[in-house]
Design a protein around this motif. Structure first.
Motif, PDB file in Angstrom:
ATOM      1  N   UNK A  12       0.832  -1.209   0.000  1.00 56.43           N
ATOM      2  CA  UNK A  12       0.000   0.000   0.000  1.00 56.43           C
ATOM      3  C   UNK A  12       0.864   1.255   0.000  1.00 56.43           C
ATOM      4  N   UNK A  13       1.915   1.250   0.827  1.00 57.91           N
ATOM      5  CA  UNK A  13       2.816   2.402   0.861  1.00 57.91           C
ATOM      6  C   UNK A  13       3.490   2.633  -0.477  1.00 57.91           C
ATOM      7  N   UNK A  14       3.900   1.542  -1.136  1.00 61.66           N
ATOM      8  CA  UNK A  14       4.544   1.673  -2.454  1.00 61.66           C
ATOM      9  C   UNK A  14       3.603   2.256  -3.497  1.00 61.66           C
ATOM     10  N   UNK A  15       2.338   1.807  -3.470  1.00 61.87           N
ATOM     11  CA  UNK A  15       1.352   2.340  -4.421  1.00 61.87           C
ATOM     12  C   UNK A  15       1.086   3.826  -4.171  1.00 61.87           C
ATOM     13  N   UNK A  16       1.019   4.211  -2.893  1.00 58.37           N
ATOM     14  CA  UNK A  16       0.799   5.622  -2.583  1.00 58.37           C
ATOM     15  C   UNK A  16       1.976   6.474  -3.038  1.00 58.37           C
ATOM     16  N   UNK A  17       3.182   5.985  -2.819  1.00 54.65           N
ATOM     17  CA  UNK A  17       4.358   6.735  -3.272  1.00 54.65           C
ATOM     18  C   UNK A  17       4.397   6.820  -4.793  1.00 54.65           C
ATOM     19  N   UNK A  18       4.016   5.733  -5.465  1.00 50.64           N
ATOM     20  CA  UNK A  18       3.989   5.754  -6.938  1.00 50.64           C
ATOM     21  C   UNK A  18       2.944   6.758  -7.437  1.00 50.64           C
ATOM     22  N   UNK A  19       1.782   6.798  -6.783  1.00 47.32           N
ATOM     23  CA  UNK A  19       0.748   7.742  -7.185  1.00 47.32           C
ATOM     24  C   UNK A  19       1.142   9.184  -6.929  1.00 47.32           C
ATOM     25  N   UNK A  21       3.831  10.571  -7.546  1.00 42.25           N
ATOM     26  CA  UNK A  21       4.713  11.099  -8.598  1.00 42.25           C
ATOM     27  C   UNK A  21       3.945  11.985  -9.575  1.00 42.25           C
ATOM     28  N   UNK A  22       2.629  11.776  -9.691  1.00 42.00           N
ATOM     29  CA  UNK A  22       1.822  12.580 -10.608  1.00 42.00           C
ATOM     30  C   UNK A  22       1.315  13.870  -9.979  1.00 42.00           C
ATOM     31  N   UNK A  23       1.533  14.058  -8.687  1.00 39.17           N
ATOM     32  CA  UNK A  23       1.083  15.279  -8.036  1.00 39.17           C
ATOM     33  C   UNK A  23       1.969  16.462  -8.432  1.00 39.17           C
ATOM     34  N   UNK A  24       1.410  17.679  -8.494  1.00 39.70           N
ATOM     35  CA  UNK A  24       2.257  18.853  -8.825  1.00 39.70           C
ATOM     36  C   UNK A  24       3.241  19.123  -7.706  1.00 39.70           C
ATOM     37  N   UNK A  25       4.304  19.840  -8.018  1.00 36.96           N
ATOM     38  CA  UNK A  25       5.309  20.168  -7.011  1.00 36.96           C
ATOM     39  C   UNK A  25       4.701  21.056  -5.929  1.00 36.96           C
ATOM     40  N   UNK A  26       5.312  21.002  -4.756  1.00 35.01           N
ATOM     41  CA  UNK A  26       4.831  21.806  -3.628  1.00 35.01           C
ATOM     42  C   UNK A  26       4.950  23.302  -3.954  1.00 35.01           C
ATOM     43  N   UNK A  27       3.830  24.015  -3.908  1.00 32.49           N
ATOM     44  CA  UNK A  27       3.830  25.451  -4.175  1.00 32.49           C
ATOM     45  C   UNK A  27       3.897  25.795  -5.643  1.00 32.49           C
ATOM     46  N   UNK A  28       3.659  24.835  -6.519  1.00 22.54           N
ATOM     47  CA  UNK A  28       3.730  25.089  -7.964  1.00 22.54           C
ATOM     48  C   UNK A  28       2.636  26.082  -8.374  1.00 22.54           C
ATOM     49  N   UNK A  32      -3.303  23.091 -10.913  1.00 22.32           N
ATOM     50  CA  UNK A  32      -4.732  23.423 -11.034  1.00 22.32           C
ATOM     51  C   UNK A  32      -5.279  24.128  -9.798  1.00 22.32           C
ATOM     52  N   UNK A  33      -4.806  23.735  -8.629  1.00 26.02           N
ATOM     53  CA  UNK A  33      -5.307  24.368  -7.412  1.00 26.02           C
ATOM     54  C   UNK A  33      -4.941  25.841  -7.349  1.00 26.02           C
ATOM     55  N   UNK A  34      -3.731  26.179  -7.869  1.00 25.96           N
ATOM     56  CA  UNK A  34      -3.274  27.563  -7.805  1.00 25.96           C
ATOM     57  C   UNK A  34      -3.862  28.423  -8.917  1.00 25.96           C
TER      58      UNK A  34
END
Length: 274
Positions: A12-19, A21-28, A32-34
């Motif tokens: 489960x931890x490995x899948x979460x870490x793999x997922x 990778x598609x998140x935007x960088x911190x403070x980007x 879309x949120x910004x």
């Protein structure tokens, strides 16, 4: 069984870490949120919710469902701790202290009991004399901590804070009582039944306000539909609705914190522990 659990946790931890990778960088700034949500919230949140604290407005209004289920998860955590750790079997060893002389008595027969009173008191196995300075300081501090916790909950729509923070602060004051005195002193003031009822009541307050809005003809958690029920300041009704759910969150968090603490330190027996 333990190895299987370890494999599931690692997978489960490995899948979460793999997922992640598609998140935007911190403070980007191009995320879309910004580029969409943040600007909309900053420009319209006070007009639509009458709440100046953007964090509270997002958590309790725009994202009310998410926060409600977070509160339900907190309640489930306390329930799971109770089901896993609570042990109703009598302890094998009992310790009593003769109050006038301070002599400790150890009974290894679980059927041998003494009635606590003015002469004998039931003690912990690792009992040490209470420090009068620590007890006095904590007795003075605990009421102020609890008042501050109520302030954090009540003022969450105007300043940083809210139900989660206020509930943690209030629960910490009760845990401080157990540490400075003993577990029995805490459980005399807040019983297991009291904590269980409060944990469920906090979730029900949150859900109840949402259902009440539906009954009034609106959508779930549409606090504006509660205006006919508020005899004062109808323009501030959404903020009052958020205050209501924050109170529910605070009650649930406070109760669950103490439930988890009591069951862990006493190994589910509620008879002794820090």
């Amino acid at each position: 069984m333990k190895f299987l659990g370890l494999v599931i946790v690692c997978l489960t931890g490995g899948l979460l870490l793999y997922g992640s990778m598609d998140l935007p960088d911190w403070g980007d700034p191009a995320s879309p949120a910004s580029t969409h949500l943040s600007d909309y919230y900053i420009e319209h949140i006070v007009e639509e919710t009458q709440v100046p604290n953007l964090v509270t407005a997002v958590l309790a209004d725009y994202r009310g469902y998410d926060t409600m289920f977070e509160t339900a998860v907190v309640f489930c955590a306390g329930l799971a701790c109770f089901l896993l750790l609570r042990d109703f079997r009598p302890g094998k060893n009992r310790y009593y202290r003769h109050i006038p002389t301070g002599v400790m008595l150890h009974f290894k027969n679980p059927d041998t009991r003494m009635i606590p009173g003015n002469e004998f008191e039931h003690m912990d196995r690792d009992w040490v004399p209470s420090d009068i300075i620590i007890k006095t300081v904590c007795r003075i501090l605990i009421p102020f901590i609890q008042i501050y916790a109520l302030y954090v909950v009540a003022h969450g729509d105007f300043s940083p804070g809210g139900g989660f923070q206020g509930g943690v602060i209030f629960g910490s004051s009760l845990i401080l009582m157990a540490i400075s005195y003993n577990l029995k002193t805490l459980l005399k003031r807040v019983t297991e039944k009291f904590l269980s009822i409060f944990a469920a009541t906090g979730v029900l307050i949150y859900v109840g306000l949402g259902v009440l809005a539906v009954i009034m003809g609106g959508q779930f958690l549409d606090y504006g539909m509660l205006a006919p029920l508020v005899p004062w300041d109808p323009g501030h009704v959404r903020a009052l609705g958020m205050l209501g759910v924050e109170i529910g969150v605070g009650i649930a968090v406070m109760a669950v914190m103490v439930i988890i603490y009591v069951n862990i330190v006493s190994e589910g027996r509620h008879d002794e522990g820090l």
